[in-house]
Enzyme design. Structure first.
Site, PDB file in Angstrom:
ATOM      1  N   ASN A 114      -3.733   6.280  -1.226  1.00 64.10           N
ATOM      2  CA  ASN A 114      -2.951   6.316   0.184  1.00 64.10           C
ATOM      3  C   ASN A 114      -2.449   7.992   0.507  1.00 64.10           C
ATOM      4  OD1 ASN A 114      -4.042   4.151   1.313  1.00 64.10           O
ATOM      5  ND2 ASN A 114      -2.404   2.933   0.800  1.00 64.10           N
TER       6      ASN A 114
ATOM      7  N   HIS B  87      -2.392  -2.799  -6.296  1.00 65.24           N
ATOM      8  CA  HIS B  87      -3.013  -2.143  -4.894  1.00 65.24           C
ATOM      9  C   HIS B  87      -4.686  -2.515  -4.984  1.00 65.24           C
ATOM     10  CE1 HIS B  87      -3.675   0.805  -1.970  1.00 65.24           C
ATOM     11  NE2 HIS B  87      -3.668  -0.046  -1.205  1.00 65.24           N
TER      12      HIS B  87
ATOM     13  N   SER C 220       0.689  -1.309   0.210  1.00 60.78           N
ATOM     14  CA  SER C 220      -0.069  -0.146   0.087  1.00 60.78           C
ATOM     15  C   SER C 220       0.873   1.274  -0.166  1.00 60.78           C
ATOM     16  CB  SER C 220      -0.878   0.135   1.109  1.00 60.78           C
ATOM     17  OG  SER C 220      -0.190  -0.276   2.445  1.00 60.78           O
TER      18      SER C 220
ATOM     19  N   GLU D 261      -5.446  -0.116  -7.993  1.00 51.19           N
ATOM     20  CA  GLU D 261      -4.257   0.951  -8.602  1.00 51.19           C
ATOM     21  C   GLU D 261      -3.283  -0.202  -9.139  1.00 51.19           C
ATOM     22  OE1 GLU D 261      -3.629   4.785  -5.993  1.00 51.19           O
ATOM     23  OE2 GLU D 261      -3.407   2.985  -5.201  1.00 51.19           O
TER      24      GLU D 261
END
Length: 287
Positions: free
Chosen positions: A194, A144, A123, A156
């Site tokens: 993130n 991700h 992440s 992602e």
């Protein structure tokens, strides 16, 4: 040749929340799946998570019992990494720790065919760095997934500096086959999701620590004022406060920017073992 014809067997390293979810959606897409963890109890817990998730889908009429049984029959649990030697793609979903990931990728590199693609569900750790742990950097990519994996549509897709065009295309096609929407982003720490999301959770923690508002008020403000389906502190509890802290520490160390400094309250909660929903208490208390 399309991805369906090329790929038959998917390896998933890690049987936790993310790993078991990834194994489930891969099996639902028709792939043979090997899910590996370091202990049989972890593997059994991962299989139980998958059974519960599929049982809910049956209860909601989204699949039949026969379909559920077929999906489960395509997943094999193991504690032996060598069982993945013939996998076409291996998705790493182990602890968010550089050393652990390096060990896993280096070990896989030694036993897998040179054609095997390695994917990381990290992440926050740069994919370029992870690719450098292997002798096949052109065949390493980031994938991700969002939590909960069976529900969330986004994946992602992160290209390392070394990732080949062919590898990126195979990974994007795999995401589509799994029923996901792949969005390609560049390889920066925290990627896109993130880098935006976790600092928001961290800032909400600062608001709580500084007495701007209660946890309930902070979440309500963002749900009603920004149309978020879940408040930032609730979301942090769902993700896991240990995971949020880890991502903030990666962002802070990689960018060296004080705006990414982890909130002291977030750190204290993690030290106290208040990690969110998984421990029954984080910013909020849960039954």
């Amino acid at each position: 040749m399309g991805v369906e014809a090329e790929l038959r067997k998917i390896g998933v390293v890690g049987a936790g929340t993310m790993g078991s979810g990834i194994a489930q959606v891969a099996a639902q897409a028709g792939y043979q799946v090997v899910m590996r963890d370091i202990d049989n109890s972890f593997v059994a817990a991962g299989m139980e998570k998958i059974r519960k998730s599929l049982n809910k889908a049956v209860e909601k009429g989204k699949m039949t019992n026969d379909e559920k049984d077929q999906i489960l029959s395509r997943i094999r649990g193991t504690i032996d990494l060598a069982d993945m030697a013939d996998a076409d793609v291996i998705i790493e979903a182990v602890l968010e720790d550089r050393g652990t990931k390096k060990t896993v990728l280096s070990s896989l590199d030694a036993i897998c065919s040179p054609r095997t693609i390695f994917v990381s569900n990290t992440s926050s750790i740069p994919i370029t760095e992870l690719a450098a742990f292997t002798k096949r950097p052109a065949k390493v990519c980031g994938m991700h997934f969002m939590n909960p994996v069976p529900v969330m549509k986004l994946v992602e897709v992160i290209r390392a500096f070394q990732t080949s065009d062919e590898t990126a295309e195979v990974v994007k096609a795999l995401a589509v086959k799994m029923g996901k929407t792949p969005v390609e982003v560049n390889d920066f720490p925290g990627f896109c999701t993130n880098r935006i999301l976790v600092p928001m959770i961290n800032e909400a923690a600062y608001c709580l620590m500084e007495g701007v508002a209660t946890a309930e008020a902070i979440d309500q403000v963002m749900k009603l004022g920004a149309n978020h389906p879940m408040g930032p502190l609730e979301l942090g509890d769902l993700v896991g406060l240990d995971v949020c802290l880890n991502i903030m520490e990666v962002l802070y160390s990689e960018y060296g920017d004080p705006k990414y400094r982890p909130c002291p309250l977030l750190r204290r909660l993690v030290q106290a073992g208040r990690l969110g929903r998984k421990t029954g208490w984080g910013f909020h208390k849960y039954e």
